[in-house]
Design an enzyme around this catalytic site. Structure first.
Site, PDB file in Angstrom:
ATOM      1  N   ASP A  52       0.842  -1.186   0.000  1.00 33.98           N
ATOM      2  CA  ASP A  52       0.000   0.000   0.000  1.00 33.98           C
ATOM      3  C   ASP A  52       0.885   1.247   0.000  1.00 33.98           C
ATOM      4  O   ASP A  52       2.106   1.163   0.165  1.00 33.98           O
ATOM      5  CB  ASP A  52      -0.890  -0.036   1.243  1.00 33.98           C
ATOM      6  CG  ASP A  52      -2.004   0.992   1.208  1.00 33.98           C
ATOM      7  OD1 ASP A  52      -2.241   1.581   0.146  1.00 33.98           O
ATOM      8  OD2 ASP A  52      -2.644   1.206   2.258  1.00 33.98           O
TER       9      ASP A  52
ATOM     10  N   GLU B 173       2.674   5.022  -4.138  1.00 33.81           N
ATOM     11  CA  GLU B 173       2.671   5.934  -5.289  1.00 33.81           C
ATOM     12  C   GLU B 173       4.006   6.693  -5.447  1.00 33.81           C
ATOM     13  O   GLU B 173       4.243   7.128  -6.586  1.00 33.81           O
ATOM     14  CB  GLU B 173       1.519   6.953  -5.135  1.00 33.81           C
ATOM     15  CG  GLU B 173       0.139   6.373  -5.262  1.00 33.81           C
ATOM     16  CD  GLU B 173      -0.273   5.551  -4.049  1.00 33.81           C
ATOM     17  OE1 GLU B 173      -1.052   4.607  -4.207  1.00 33.81           O
ATOM     18  OE2 GLU B 173       0.217   5.849  -2.945  1.00 33.81           O
TER      19      GLU B 173
ATOM     20  N   ASP C 133      -9.293   4.156  -1.548  1.00 32.31           N
ATOM     21  CA  ASP C 133     -10.173   4.650  -0.487  1.00 32.31           C
ATOM     22  C   ASP C 133     -11.442   5.254  -1.067  1.00 32.31           C
ATOM     23  O   ASP C 133     -11.412   6.326  -1.671  1.00 32.31           O
ATOM     24  CB  ASP C 133      -9.441   5.691   0.357  1.00 32.31           C
ATOM     25  CG  ASP C 133      -8.212   5.109   1.016  1.00 32.31           C
ATOM     26  OD1 ASP C 133      -7.319   5.870   1.379  1.00 32.31           O
ATOM     27  OD2 ASP C 133      -8.147   3.881   1.163  1.00 32.31           O
TER      28      ASP C 133
END
Length: 1013
Positions: free
Chosen positions: A526, A529, A650
């Site tokens: 997670d 980016e 999300d």
């Protein structure tokens, strides 16, 4: 995992600088605000504020406005009050500001003279390489300009028909190599090296360069190129209408499009208008940690590819275009044109001929990498929550599902299992290793699995072994020669460099060490980016602790930071629309002037970070016990599907987000990542009971099906509400019966790239009403899912292409669609979802269960769907079964079985037969077919004959008990709106039960239908 919205401090010049208005109207609006006594709360969409490094993102992780931390700057409607004094000097300066605004770099006013960005190039030479090596040409700039930087004077053109259906067109600097996606990350055919000199070859003077399917054409002065189909001369891509621009940090090229072309792709973003791209919506591609609740904004993945579907003479014809480039870009789709504005790298186009949507993804994934094979259990149901604070809570969740008899295969931990949010650790108090191992022994014995989260940021902590080993091997991304300091959940962190071979081997070793500590069954990567709670160049503060002890807001930056504005990498001349508001490229991520291995700039490699981490993680897991890896990643790039699954980030527990999830899921099927799904019931805030009912009904048919929530939201496991538990048992019950079908689709995806969940036009490309259909989807070729997406609805208006569709929950409910252009109204009570199987399908199903390991051992039923009342028709299907522990998903004797099914009706004679390949695995596993359910035929059967492997069933000593026929009830026919519902006394189902046909042996079953008076 997690993020939050930005809570803004008082806006002062210390915190923000203005980006100029882009139009005259915007400038006047801006001026009127500034000339007033105060800048009051308002919404001005034409200008934005740029946060400085001093601005700290903060939020309650999803409690109110948040979800995740917004890494994309500040929305204009969030402006705090600013005070300005009246004076002639201020007025004069503000008028100057307006004039400057009208000629701002990224846009011009209605009355301003447009800036000349470039004048294009001319082709000065073109040769054909020997042995089918392609064309190489050289381009010379026509007139130099300085907007966005100087033009690169000479370009090298390379064109090659790499396969029958694929042509590559690459344009780059002729004199020195430029950044491109590394070949070791995305293996592909190499282009000729840039030499700066002439290339040996025969002069090419023809007007066209044809391949078997596609033809490359070009113009010399100005240079332009086009690609069209050889068979029809249909133009697919044509740049003749605009100039080619090529500067070091600004590349621009445009293509004309027919106004009726339907485009899909260009992600990742949340598209409120559905899967079909809308003209004039923004499409910015740059991996960003910004919540998926933000619409038409660059999100976690970078996929600069689109599919183009056109209806020509009643036939749907598709192709795809990939611009393989990892730099940030804006793509402007205007309906009749599409323009790329890219801030680096090169122009490396791949054109895929199609001509069906399935052929397009086959050709695309053959180039970028086939989707990774998933273990069987991954298609079971998953439960996660950020906020399972100790092991006893997790144990209670597993017990809650068991008591409610709701299927559950995988239990997850977010970061709660970690010691102070540090990767590869366990909280010794809340997740003590002995108790955790005992828990895992228990659930593993039941067939369940366990997955945990890992973020890329490694805590800067001299007592932390993971950090110590990383420093010793010098594997962190650097800025000014030192590891780049950022902040995420553990506080100050360094980011591993997955482009560094030492970084990859270090990561593999850390995964191995952790697996020795805790035998997890997969990993969730997670925040890759990469996400950063701070911006710019940071240092560990000397006047306060960071992380702040017992902080309730660990996502607030506590480092001492300053903006980086002194390099062209941190402040490029052209500003892409990052985060939907031209945010700085380095805002809340790694500084774009930071460097990777061999001096590779973060500016160039930014969008590859999650991709490179997924590759390293795949290598690590594949080396453990030789099992098939399961990886879930948030950040993705072209080719990520060959290594990982994806969830859509999300989202919010709202009806709008429920609807958006379908388009995002379908897009990732086109991107070559078929294992995808959204957080069921929403990541935050609390969903309503009705919404959660409808979301599990839909989410039960996502390829990746997981309930996940934010710690600030109330508990939303599926057993919390009894009505939701009922919906879950119904929808997941059907999913678990369909597991052999879903797993077979996984196999087909691995072979051909075919998405598991597909837009309806994949099976019906000639049916234009479905080109924009984003509220229904197909699983495979012939199973339609039609969910309820509106609050309070007890029916759904669904579109069905022409033919017969049978409700899988109640096969007497039959939709007979004629023209298919009008919707059908279907009943959909609170606990029910409509799922239909299409005529011509043989669907393999099993009895189901609450754990996939047990469900996959139960007997099979083959559902054969003929057109209603057919006297002559055919149907086909297949099933793939294997030992899903094997890393490879390939047909091999003793390890896998693939069975094709064929069914036909000719008058009253019915035949169902199979062709088993590599049957020994299924025979050893004892897999049998116990029933045939044939839909669409009236009456019952007689005169049955069963032949197995060419011999009579009895003679072959096949354990076939007494076969029997059973007829279904009367049909309830549903047509298009206005036609009503027709009750029929005719039966539409005949069951052949009492069978025990070995799945691993070829068989033929025949009988005759009879209609009793």
């Amino acid at each position: 995992m997690q993020s939050c919205s930005s809570q803004l401090p008082l806006l002062t010049p210390r915190h923000y600088s203005y980006s100029l208005p882009r139009t005259a109207a915007a400038a006047l609006t801006f001026l009127s605000l500034l000339l007033s006594r105060h800048l009051v709360f308002t919404t001005v969409s034409h200008f934005t504020l740029q946060p400085s490094a001093h601005t700290q993102s903060s939020c309650t992780k999803g409690a109110r406005e948040g979800g995740r931390r917004k890494a994309g700057g500040v929305r204009t409607e969030q402006l705090e009050m600013l005070s300005f004094s009246h004076s002639p000097i201020v007025s004069y300066l503000l008028w100057c500001l307006v004039l400057l605004a009208l000629a701002s770099s990224n846009g011009v006013g209605a009355t301003a003279k447009p800036k000349v960005v470039g004048s294009g190039y001319k082709l000065v030479s073109l040769v054909q390489l020997p042995n089918g090596g392609g064309l190489v040409g050289y381009l010379q700039v026509k007139q130099r300009t300085s907007t966005y930087g100087p033009d690169i004077p000479r370009l090298r053109l390379f064109v090659k028909h790499e396969t029958r259906e694929r042509v590559r067109v690459q344009i780059t600097d002729a004199d020195k190599p430029r950044w491109e996606v590394p070949y070791n990350l995305l293996p592909r055919e190499p282009a000729p090296p840039v030499t700066g000199g002439r290339v040996t070859g025969a002069p090419f003077t023809a007007a066209e360069y044809p391949g078997e399917e596609l033809v490359f054409t070009y113009g010399r002065d100005p240079f332009w190129f086009a690609v069209h189909r050889r068979s029809t001369r249909q133009p697919l891509f044509n740049t003749s209408a605009g100039a080619l621009l090529f500067k070091d940090q600004y590349l621009e090229v445009s293509t004309a499009l027919p106004k009726d072309a339907a485009l899909y792709g260009l992600g990742e973003n949340t598209q409120p208008g559905g899967i079909r791209l809308r003209p004039n919506d923004p499409y910015t591609i740059y991996t960003t940690d910004i919540s998926a609740i933000n619409l038409n904004t660059d999100l976690y993945g970078s996929h600069p590819v689109y599919m183009d579907l056109r209806s020509l003479a009643g036939r749907g014809v598709a192709h795809a275009v990939l611009l393989l480039n990892s730099n940030g870009m804006d793509v402007f789709y205007r309906g009749t044109s599409l323009t790329y504005k890219v801030i680096g790298g090169l122009l490396d186009f791949y054109f895929f001929a199609g001509a069906t949507p399935l052929a397009v993804v086959d050709q695309y994934t053959s180039m970028i990498g086939r989707p990774a094979p998933m273990p069987y259990w991954a298609f079971g149901f998953h439960q996660c929550r950020w906020g399972y604070k100790n092991l006893s809570v997790v144990e209670g969740v597993v017990e809650g599902y068991r008591n409610a008899q709701i299927p559950l295969d995988v239990i997850w931990n977010d970061d709660d299992h970690m010691d102070a949010a540090k990767d590869f650790t366990l909280d010794p108090v809340n997740y003590p290793r002995p108790k955790l191992l005992a828990f895992l022994d228990k659930i593993h014995a039941q067939g369940m699995k366990y997955i945990v989260l890992i973020d890329p940021g490694i805590a800067v902590n001299n007592s932390y072994g993971v950090y110590q080993r990383g420093m010793a091997r010098d594997i962190f991304i650097k800025l000014d020669g030192q590891p780049y300091l950022a902040q995420v959940w553990p506080g100050p962190v360094y980011f591993p460099d997955f482009l560094n071979p030492n970084g990859v081997s270090w990561w593999i070793d850390e995964v191995r060490r952790f697996h020795d500590l805790v035998p997890v069954d997969g990993l969730w990567i997670d925040m890759n980016e990469a996400s950063n709670f701070c911006t710019g160049k940071c240092t560990i503060p000397k006047k306060h602790q960071c992380p702040i002890p017992d902080s309730k807001t660990p996502w607030v930056c506590c480092l001492d930071c300053k903006n980086l504005t002194n390099t062209r990498w941190d402040e490029p001349p052209y500003k892409i629309n990052a985060s939907g508001q031209t945010a700085r490229l380095g805002f809340n991520t790694i500084a774009t002037s930071a460097t990777h291995y061999n001096g590779i700039l973060e500016y160039n490699a930014h969008s590859l970070y999650g991709f490179s981490q997924a590759i390293a993680t795949h290598k690590a897991l594949q080396g453990l016990q030789g099992k098939r890896p399961f990886i879930l990643t948030r950040s993705t790039f072209v080719g990520s599907g060959a290594y990982a699954a994806h969830w859509t980030g999300d989202n919010k527990g709202t009806w709008e987000n429920l609807r958006y999830s379908i388009s995002t899921m379908l897009n990732f099927g086109i991107f070559g990542m078929p294992m995808v799904g959204s957080d069921i019931c929403g990541f935050y805030p609390s969903p309503t009971e009705e919404l959660c009912n409808r979301w599990i009904e839909l989410g039960a048919f996502y390829p990746f099906s997981r309930d996940h929530a934010n710690f600030a939201s109330p508990r939303q496991e599926l057993y919390v509400w009894e009505s939701v538990a009922k919906s879950a048992r119904n929808a997941l019950g059907m999913r678990y019966k369909l597991l052999p079908y879903l797993y077979t689709l996984n196999y087909e995806a691995h072979l051909t790239g075919a998405p598991v969940a597909r837009p309806v036009f994949f099976s019906f490309p000639d049916f234009t009403p479905c080109y924009g259909l984003s509220t229904q989807f197909l699983l495979g070729a012939g199973v339609m899912v039609s969910p309820v997406l509106e609050e309070g609805a007890t029916s759904v208006r669904a579109l069905f292409p022409p033919g017969t569709w049978y409700n899988l929950f109640d096969t007497t409910k039959v939709v007979v669609s004629k023209a298919g252009e009008a919707p059908v109204r279907l009943d959909a009570p609170l606990n029910e979802i409509n799922v239909h199987v299409y005529q011509g399908t043989v669907l393999p199903m099993q009895r189901g269960g609450v754990i996939s390991r047990d469900a996959r051992a139960t007997p099979f039923t083959l559902v054969v769907a003929f057109p209603l009342g057919a006297a002559q028709a055919d149907a086909e299907g297949a099933v793939y079964v294997d030992d899903d522990e094997r890393p490879e998903m390939a047909l091999a004797e003793g390890q896998a079985t693939y069975v094709r099914f064929h069914a036909s009706v000719r008058g009253r004679a019915v035949t169902v037969r199979s062709e088993a390949l590599m049957g020994s695995y299924s025979l050893r596993a004892g897999l049998v077919i116990e029933k045939l359910t044939v839909l669409g035929l009236e009456g019952t059967g007689k005169d049955i004959s069963i032949v197995v492997d060419g011999a009579d069933a009895d003679a072959a000593a096949v354990a076939t008990s007494s076969p029997y026929f059973a007829a279904g009830g009367g049909a309830k026919l549903q047509g298009e709106e206005g036609e009503g519902v027709e009750d029929s006394q005719r039966s539409v189902e005949v069951d052949v039960g009492g069978l025990a046909l070995p799945l691993g042996k070829s068989f033929t079953v025949t009988w005759n239908m009879q209609i009793e008076a």
